[in-house]
Scaffold this motif. Structure first.
Motif, mmCIF file in Angstrom:
data_model
loop_
_atom_site.group_PDB
_atom_site.id
_atom_site.type_symbol
_atom_site.label_atom_id
_atom_site.label_comp_id
_atom_site.label_asym_id
_atom_site.label_seq_id
_atom_site.Cartn_x
_atom_site.Cartn_y
_atom_site.Cartn_z
ATOM 1 N N VAL A 15 15.335 -11.339 66.182
ATOM 2 C CA VAL A 15 13.967 -10.916 66.479
ATOM 3 C C VAL A 15 13.800 -9.402 66.409
ATOM 4 O O VAL A 15 12.849 -8.914 65.803
ATOM 5 N N ASN A 25 15.089 -9.062 60.148
ATOM 6 C CA ASN A 25 14.696 -9.608 61.444
ATOM 7 C C ASN A 25 13.172 -9.578 61.532
ATOM 8 O O ASN A 25 12.512 -9.048 60.641
ATOM 9 N N TYR A 26 12.627 -10.138 62.587
ATOM 10 C CA TYR A 26 11.165 -10.185 62.725
ATOM 11 C C TYR A 26 10.557 -8.787 62.725
ATOM 12 O O TYR A 26 9.538 -8.553 62.065
ATOM 13 N N GLN A 29 10.394 -7.423 59.249
ATOM 14 C CA GLN A 29 9.464 -8.139 58.381
ATOM 15 C C GLN A 29 8.007 -7.909 58.751
ATOM 16 O O GLN A 29 7.139 -7.884 57.880
ATOM 17 N N THR A 52 4.210 -16.219 63.737
ATOM 18 C CA THR A 52 4.561 -15.233 64.771
ATOM 19 C C THR A 52 4.121 -15.743 66.140
ATOM 20 O O THR A 52 4.884 -15.679 67.112
ATOM 21 N N LYS A 94 2.166 -8.875 68.022
ATOM 22 C CA LYS A 94 3.515 -8.355 67.751
ATOM 23 C C LYS A 94 4.123 -7.742 69.010
ATOM 24 O O LYS A 94 5.297 -7.999 69.317
ATOM 25 N N LEU A 143 11.768 -17.185 60.509
ATOM 26 C CA LEU A 143 11.950 -15.885 59.865
ATOM 27 C C LEU A 143 12.060 -16.066 58.354
ATOM 28 O O LEU A 143 11.481 -15.299 57.583
ATOM 29 N N ILE A 146 8.575 -16.617 57.037
ATOM 30 C CA ILE A 146 7.816 -15.362 57.040
ATOM 31 C C ILE A 146 8.247 -14.475 55.879
ATOM 32 O O ILE A 146 7.410 -13.891 55.179
#
Length: 154
Positions: A15, A25-26, A29, A52, A94, A143, A146
């Motif tokens: 994450v 990772n998130y 991205q 998300t 986010k 992930l 995404i």
């Protein structure tokens, strides 16, 4: 190193800050996506914003358990992403993910290793280890989605 610390670090990798498994990772991205891109629908897939929201929904639900509360999340609500109207809405989502992820990891690393074999909430969910590792696997799964959606948008 404690096993729960290792699990927390693996969760942070997917994450917040890792590159080891997926080379991303998130946070990497999502950092440069605006709210228009995040909410753009590529049929038949979920939007990046919905994915998300979805992962944050599950993190928040398990976080509630780790904080001593009940498991109150329901699968049927896990994609009920509120409509994004602005960059501020996207940033709030986010920020919620980053905050929840760090709280989650911090609580996981403080758990005693002995809890890993104990029942998580109800016998039907298995033990803590299954659920904590499942969260990491779930996060990597989305992930990947995404990452692919982001490539399709570009």
């Amino acid at each position: 190193m404690k096993r729960t610390k290792q699990i927390a670090d693996r969760f942070r990798e997917v994450v917040l800050n890792g590159k080891w498994v997926a080379n991303t990772n998130y946070k990497d991205q999502l950092h440069d996506l605006d709210w228009i891109q995040a909410t753009t629908k590529i049929e038949p897939f979920n939007t990046i914003a919905a994915l998300t929201f979805h992962i944050n929904y599950y993190i928040g639900g398990v976080l509630n358990v780790l904080e001593g509360g009940a498991l109150e999340i329901k699968d049927k609500y896990s994609f009920d992403c509120p409509q994004m109207q602005s960059q501020g809405d996207w940033q709030l989502l986010k920020n919620s993910l980053w905050t929840n992820a760090e709280k989650y990891a911090s609580l996981v690393e403080r758990l005693p290793d002995e809890i890993l074999d104990e029942v998580f909430v109800d016998k039907k969910y298995g033990n803590y280890l299954r659920n904590l590792e499942g969260m990491i696997e779930h996060a990597y799964y989305h992930l990947g989605q995404i990452t692919l959606l982001k490539k399709m948008l570009n």
